[in-house]
Design an enzyme around this catalytic site. Structure first.
Site, PDB file in Angstrom:
ATOM      1  N   HIS A 168       0.830  -1.198   0.000  1.00  0.00           N
ATOM      2  CA  HIS A 168       0.000   0.000   0.000  1.00  0.00           C
ATOM      3  C   HIS A 168       0.873   1.259   0.000  1.00  0.00           C
ATOM      4  O   HIS A 168       2.011   1.226   0.485  1.00  0.00           O
ATOM      5  CB  HIS A 168      -0.884   0.047   1.258  1.00  0.00           C
ATOM      6  CG  HIS A 168      -2.041  -0.917   1.240  1.00  0.00           C
ATOM      7  ND1 HIS A 168      -2.359  -1.715   2.314  1.00  0.00           N
ATOM      8  CD2 HIS A 168      -2.977  -1.181   0.284  1.00  0.00           C
ATOM      9  CE1 HIS A 168      -3.435  -2.440   2.021  1.00  0.00           C
ATOM     10  NE2 HIS A 168      -3.823  -2.136   0.797  1.00  0.00           N
ATOM     11  N   CYS A 255      -2.915   0.196   9.546  1.00  0.00           N
ATOM     12  CA  CYS A 255      -3.924  -0.781   9.091  1.00  0.00           C
ATOM     13  C   CYS A 255      -4.869  -1.192  10.212  1.00  0.00           C
ATOM     14  O   CYS A 255      -6.007  -1.581   9.971  1.00  0.00           O
ATOM     15  CB  CYS A 255      -3.251  -2.048   8.579  1.00  0.00           C
ATOM     16  SG  CYS A 255      -1.785  -1.790   7.585  1.00  0.00           S
TER      17      CYS A 255
HETATM   18  N1  GLY Z   1      -2.495  -8.930   4.932  1.00  0.00           N
HETATM   19  C1  GLY Z   1      -2.950  -7.641   4.669  1.00  0.00           C
HETATM   20  C2  GLY Z   1      -3.377  -7.487   3.258  1.00  0.00           C
HETATM   21  O1  GLY Z   1      -2.741  -8.090   2.400  1.00  0.00           O
HETATM   22  O2  GLY Z   1      -4.308  -6.828   2.945  1.00  0.00           O
END
Ligand code: GLY
Length: 260
Positions: A168, A255
């Site tokens: 991300h 996250c």
């Molecule tokens: N494990 C977090 C994701 O890949 O979204």
């Protein structure tokens, strides 16, 4: 617009369940231990509370190994919340479970309906603009739909690029304060932070780039002593949170919560 987009009164988290052991990961270096992950998650939640936010803790979501990474499912802005449309097929179903939890907490709930995809891990709201990184999880069609919604709320959205091979956009950067970004050198080199003050993560500690500023505190993953020292030297109040288990499935500080 707000210049102090790092000030929050509330956060939503979701406790990890046993299925977290099978969470998505780019490189397999072993399964996380769900029990240890739960213990580390509890420290994370306690640290959010220490930072002054009221935390709504959701229960584990059966059938969804990555559901503790609630941030990816929604973008919270002062005007309301926008439900995302994850690019990872196994994560699409997380969104519906978040709506009833978030709807009472926001003035307005909007939705990315598709066909495009956006995960909020690719979105950095700096207060002056919304940066969205195109990635394997976030595509141009999803960003176009997002832009229509946020433009209606008076926000400027700028499309940038998540570095190749990086999960991300916010894997590689964070907001440290008004106009100040923490970034890996590879992302900073792209020039996407022109006009901001940029603090570069020390070489070899790139995984420390994903942190959260919550009011007077910075929550960062433990195990990055040079980044911790750098930030403390700059005057930031830093709390190190153990994150060894979520790190095995590419999950960082941002996250694990939705902050607003
Ligand atoms: N494990 C977090 C994701 O890949 O979204």
């Amino acid at each position: 617009m707000t210049d102090r987009s790092w000030e929050f009164t509330q956060a939503v988290t979701r406790r990890p369940g046993p299925e977290a052991a099978t969470g998505l990961r780019a490189v397999d270096t072993g399964n996380p231990d769900p029990e240890r992950m739960r213990a580390q998650h509890a420290i994370y939640v306690a640290t959010l509370r220490e930072a002054g936010v009221t935390v709504t803790e959701l229960p584990p979501l059966k059938g969804f190994a990555d559901a503790q990474f609630v941030e990816d499912t929604a973008l919270s802005l002062p005007e309301g919340v926008i439900m995302m449309r994850p690019g990872a097929p196994s994560r699409l179903g997380e969104v519906g479970s978040m709506v009833p939890a978030l709807a009472p907490l926001f003035k307005e709930v909007r939705q990315i309906t598709g066909p495009g995809h956006v995960e909020a891990g690719d979105i950095l709201f700096t207060g002056r603009e919304i940066l969205v990184g195109l990635s394997a999880r976030t595509d141009a069609a999803g960003v176009a739909e997002l832009e229509q919604i946020v433009a209606g709320w008076g926000h400027r959205l700028r499309v940038v690029q998540t570095p190749p091979g990086v999960l991300h956009f916010k894997t590689d950067c964070s907001l440290l304060g008004t106009g100040t970004i923490l970034s890996t050198s590879r992302l900073a080199a792209s020039g996407c932070f022109t006009g901001y003050d940029v603090v570069v993560v020390p070489e070899g500690e790139e995984a420390a780039a994903n942190l959260i500023r919550v009011n007077a505190l910075i929550l960062m993953a433990g195990g990055f002593p040079r980044t911790t020292a750098l930030l403390r030297g700059l005057g930031y109040g830093v709390r190190e949170v153990p994150n060894s288990e979520c790190a095995l499935i590419d999950g960082g500080m941002s996250c694990l919560s939705l902050r607003f």
